[in-house]
Design a protein around this motif. Structure first.
Motif, PDB file in Angstrom:
ATOM      1  N   GLY A   1      15.311   3.684   2.407  1.00  0.00           N
ATOM      2  CA  GLY A   1      15.239   4.153   3.785  1.00  0.00           C
ATOM      3  C   GLY A   1      16.071   5.390   4.012  1.00  0.00           C
ATOM      4  O   GLY A   1      16.667   5.935   3.082  1.00  0.00           O
ATOM      5  N   PHE A   2      16.134   5.791   5.265  1.00  0.00           N
ATOM      6  CA  PHE A   2      16.886   6.986   5.654  1.00  0.00           C
ATOM      7  C   PHE A   2      18.375   6.794   5.324  1.00  0.00           C
ATOM      8  O   PHE A   2      18.887   5.677   5.415  1.00  0.00           O
ATOM      9  CB  PHE A   2      16.667   7.224   7.165  1.00  0.00           C
ATOM     10  CG  PHE A   2      17.228   8.518   7.655  1.00  0.00           C
ATOM     11  CD1 PHE A   2      16.610   9.717   7.324  1.00  0.00           C
ATOM     12  CD2 PHE A   2      18.382   8.544   8.421  1.00  0.00           C
ATOM     13  CE1 PHE A   2      17.141  10.925   7.752  1.00  0.00           C
ATOM     14  CE2 PHE A   2      18.919   9.749   8.862  1.00  0.00           C
ATOM     15  CZ  PHE A   2      18.294  10.940   8.523  1.00  0.00           C
ATOM     16  N   PRO A   3      19.073   7.864   4.953  1.00  0.00           N
ATOM     17  CA  PRO A   3      20.461   7.728   4.475  1.00  0.00           C
ATOM     18  C   PRO A   3      21.458   7.106   5.452  1.00  0.00           C
ATOM     19  O   PRO A   3      22.548   6.718   5.027  1.00  0.00           O
ATOM     20  CB  PRO A   3      20.871   9.169   4.144  1.00  0.00           C
ATOM     21  CG  PRO A   3      19.588   9.855   3.814  1.00  0.00           C
ATOM     22  CD  PRO A   3      18.552   9.231   4.702  1.00  0.00           C
ATOM     23  N   THR A   4      21.142   6.986   6.743  1.00  0.00           N
ATOM     24  CA  THR A   4      22.124   6.330   7.614  1.00  0.00           C
ATOM     25  C   THR A   4      21.806   4.857   7.868  1.00  0.00           C
ATOM     26  O   THR A   4      22.471   4.230   8.697  1.00  0.00           O
ATOM     27  CB  THR A   4      22.293   7.059   8.976  1.00  0.00           C
ATOM     28  OG1 THR A   4      21.065   6.986   9.697  1.00  0.00           O
ATOM     29  CG2 THR A   4      22.694   8.507   8.779  1.00  0.00           C
ATOM     30  N   TYR A   5      20.824   4.328   7.178  1.00  0.00           N
ATOM     31  CA  TYR A   5      20.674   2.863   7.238  1.00  0.00           C
ATOM     32  C   TYR A   5      20.306   2.246   5.892  1.00  0.00           C
ATOM     33  O   TYR A   5      20.511   1.043   5.684  1.00  0.00           O
ATOM     34  CB  TYR A   5      19.682   2.419   8.323  1.00  0.00           C
ATOM     35  CG  TYR A   5      18.227   2.722   8.014  1.00  0.00           C
ATOM     36  CD1 TYR A   5      17.634   3.885   8.472  1.00  0.00           C
ATOM     37  CD2 TYR A   5      17.462   1.831   7.256  1.00  0.00           C
ATOM     38  CE1 TYR A   5      16.311   4.170   8.180  1.00  0.00           C
ATOM     39  CE2 TYR A   5      16.142   2.106   6.960  1.00  0.00           C
ATOM     40  CZ  TYR A   5      15.565   3.276   7.413  1.00  0.00           C
ATOM     41  OH  TYR A   5      14.263   3.558   7.118  1.00  0.00           O
ATOM     42  N   GLY A   6      19.778   3.063   4.963  1.00  0.00           N
ATOM     43  CA  GLY A   6      19.420   2.504   3.657  1.00  0.00           C
ATOM     44  C   GLY A   6      18.440   1.384   3.838  1.00  0.00           C
ATOM     45  O   GLY A   6      17.460   1.508   4.568  1.00  0.00           O
ATOM     46  N   GLY A   7      18.691   0.264   3.233  1.00  0.00           N
ATOM     47  CA  GLY A   7      17.783  -0.869   3.366  1.00  0.00           C
ATOM     48  C   GLY A   7      18.251  -1.852   4.421  1.00  0.00           C
ATOM     49  O   GLY A   7      17.889  -3.023   4.383  1.00  0.00           O
ATOM     50  N   LEU A   8      19.058  -1.404   5.369  1.00  0.00           N
ATOM     51  CA  LEU A   8      19.721  -2.352   6.270  1.00  0.00           C
ATOM     52  C   LEU A   8      19.403  -2.090   7.733  1.00  0.00           C
ATOM     53  O   LEU A   8      19.133  -0.955   8.136  1.00  0.00           O
ATOM     54  CB  LEU A   8      21.239  -2.254   6.076  1.00  0.00           C
ATOM     55  CG  LEU A   8      21.724  -2.685   4.691  1.00  0.00           C
ATOM     56  CD1 LEU A   8      23.172  -2.295   4.491  1.00  0.00           C
ATOM     57  CD2 LEU A   8      21.540  -4.181   4.515  1.00  0.00           C
ATOM     58  N   ALA A   9      19.478  -3.143   8.523  1.00  0.00           N
ATOM     59  CA  ALA A   9      19.426  -2.998   9.975  1.00  0.00           C
ATOM     60  C   ALA A   9      20.814  -2.593  10.470  1.00  0.00           C
ATOM     61  O   ALA A   9      21.824  -2.880   9.818  1.00  0.00           O
ATOM     62  CB  ALA A   9      19.015  -4.323  10.610  1.00  0.00           C
ATOM     63  N   GLY A  10      20.871  -1.968  11.633  1.00  0.00           N
ATOM     64  CA  GLY A  10      22.157  -1.596  12.220  1.00  0.00           C
ATOM     65  C   GLY A  10      23.080  -2.795  12.340  1.00  0.00           C
ATOM     66  O   GLY A  10      24.286  -2.708  12.109  1.00  0.00           O
ATOM     67  N   ARG A  11      22.498  -3.952  12.675  1.00  0.00           N
ATOM     68  CA  ARG A  11      23.342  -5.147  12.839  1.00  0.00           C
ATOM     69  C   ARG A  11      23.980  -5.563  11.516  1.00  0.00           C
ATOM     70  O   ARG A  11      25.109  -6.044  11.486  1.00  0.00           O
ATOM     71  CB  ARG A  11      22.519  -6.295  13.431  1.00  0.00           C
ATOM     72  CG  ARG A  11      21.397  -6.794  12.568  1.00  0.00           C
ATOM     73  CD  ARG A  11      20.637  -7.921  13.262  1.00  0.00           C
ATOM     74  NE  ARG A  11      19.696  -7.388  14.235  1.00  0.00           N
ATOM     75  CZ  ARG A  11      18.385  -7.289  14.034  1.00  0.00           C
ATOM     76  NH1 ARG A  11      17.844  -7.707  12.915  1.00  0.00           N
ATOM     77  NH2 ARG A  11      17.609  -6.778  14.948  1.00  0.00           N
TER      78      ARG A  11
END
Ligand code: F0G
Length: 458
Positions: free
Chosen positions: A288-298
């Motif tokens: 994913g995009f470099p400010t979340y990678g494979g993760l949700a914000g939470r």
């Protein structure tokens, strides 16, 4: 007065019921799972010690962070909190979030691996090894000889054998893209690496111009052992010890499912701008995009808070002591375990307990299956099933045949552990009756996850 009893530094705020099963139910479940504990339904497990990865309990502050999570696609405040929490402990300019540790490994190895390359490590974890080998490169382990002797006491059995590393680099430096050090050394028994040893690795890397990367999954547990065992470290803040490790490294891969105290997440962090750019491009392809990678914000919030909590001394004292408590109980019951007890797990020496089962009949598998049938305990074979298959499909005994009882963080109580000791003692008392296994079906890599087994006739 300092009390001798080390208590859980928390109280329980929400509970999950455990489902009791009978031995007959467990036998049937194991059969249906092809005798592979990974294939069980977790509801058929009473005490799940399969892994300490992503299985821990989160704190009330972490759950609060989950609520705070900001799900903006780019530049979310949750990302900046995550990045700051990582850089507080690992001050590296590039932090690349991934959905778990192996995604970071895959990206890094895709960037630096390839046929003809060789990656040294104290001991590669299975996914690390598989990600090196998947690029056509070779993974090679140089843990100190003491690290391969399960009964031997040594404060830092995870240390790299500096002489062998240097001898290897003298011959093959051109083929080595980077050197890895795993803290703590999971596949070698959860054993720590000393600061002094990492300084030695750093010096060798400098002589040969090689980057040094940490596989840092259990960095806080490693730092606690350094504080307890390494001369001169006793009065230090664990966070400072972690920063000393970070200062010696050019980069790291991390699974936040361990010392991130989170249920998912990971990252790749590094100093080199060009390598970071390559890795970010790979990240966008797969994670994913470099400010979340494979993760949700939470998830980023939960990890940021977890990184705060994991270096608290009260937490680490309890954490390391509760693992030691299991080890002490097993030792009192006469069960051979890897000594000294590691940070996240106790490792039963299945080869010593089942001398009548040869390595290629998988003594670790036999013991793990018996613990499940006897008491609903799910453990994990770390031995010839996990490491015995070579890339060409042939088989050889692994260095050790262990069964890992991994302790999820902040999840089980002392009476759960007492129960585990009781079941292990009962199985050990009839160890000579346990039979080996054969594999009836296996994939070409990481076979322990999906292989199906058959018990061998008596
Ligand atoms: N490195 C080490 C030392 C590990 O222990 C693990 C995972 C990984 C890398 C990969 O991280 O799971 O987030 O992709 N170990 C878990 C275990 C699975 O059970 O020991 P991941």
């Amino acid at each position: 007065m300092i009390p001798k009893t080390i208590i859980e530094p928390f109280r329980i705020h929400s509970v999950e019921p455990l489902r009791m099963t009978t031995e007959a139910e467990r036998r049937a479940a194991l059969e249906a799972a092809g005798h592979n504990l990974f294939a069980l339904r977790s509801q058929d497990v009473l005490i799940d010690l399969l892994t300490d990865s992503g299985t821990g309990a989160m704190s009330s502050e972490q759950w609060a962070g989950i609520q705070r999570g900001d799900e903006a696609y780019a530049g979310s405040p949750s990302w900046f909190r995550f990045e700051a929490a990582v850089q507080r402990l690992f001050p590296m300019p590039h932090v690349i979030p991934t959905h778990q540790g192996r995604a970071a490994e895959k990206i890094l190895m895709a960037a630096v691996g390839g046929p003809g390359k060789v990656v040294p490590n104290n001991t590669h974890f299975d996914t690390t090894r598989a990600n090196v080998e998947a690029t056509g490169a070779e993974a090679i382990d140089f843990v100190i000889p003491e690290g391969l002797d399960p009964a031997l006491e040594h404060p830092f059995k995870g240390n790299m054998d500096l002489e062998r590393l240097e001898a290897f680099l003298r011959e093959r430096a051109d083929d080595v893209p980077l050197v890895f050090v795993t803290i703590t050394n999971n596949s070698g028994g959860g054993q720590p690496v000393s600061l002094e040893n990492l300084r030695g690795v750093r010096a060798i890397c400098d002589r040969y111009g090689k980057p040094l990367f940490l596989d840092a999954c259990r960095f806080a547990e490693n730092a606690w052992f350094v504080r307890e065992r390494e001369p001169g470290q006793q009065d230090r803040d664990v966070a400072d010890i972690v920063r000393d490790f970070a200062a010696l490294a050019d980069g790291m891969t991390m699974s936040a499912k361990k010392d991130g105290l989170a249920n998912i997440g990971g990252w790749l962090a590094l100093r080199d701008d060009a390598l970071a750019a390559t890795c970010r491009n790979l990240l966008i392809l797969t994670e994913g995009f470099p400010t979340y990678g494979g993760l949700a914000g939470r998830d980023l919030e939960a990890i940021a808070q977890g990184l705060e909590e994991v270096v608290h001394h009260d937490y680490l004292r309890y954490r390391i002591r509760s693992t030691g408590y299991l080890g002490d109980g097993l030792t009192r019951a006469g069960i051979p375990i890897v000594r000294p007890v590691g940070g996240h797990a106790v490792y039963l020496d299945a080869r010593a307990l089942l001398p009548h089962v040869p390595p290629l009949e998988y003594p670790g598998q036999a013991l793990a299956a018996a613990l499940y049938v006897a008491g609903g305990i799910r453990s994990c074979e770390i031995g010839t099933v996990m490491f015995g298959r070579r890339p060409d499909g042939s088989e050889r005994p692994a260095a050790l045949d262990l069964v890992r009882l991994a302790i999820p963080r902040r999840t089980y109580t002392q009476s759960h552990v007492d129960y585990v000791v009781e079941i292990c003692a009962e199985v050990a008392a009839r160890a000579s009756e346990l039979r080996g296994y054969r594999i009836v079906d296996e994939p070409p890599a990481l076979r322990h996850f999906t292989a199906r087994f058959e018990p061998l006739p008596a």
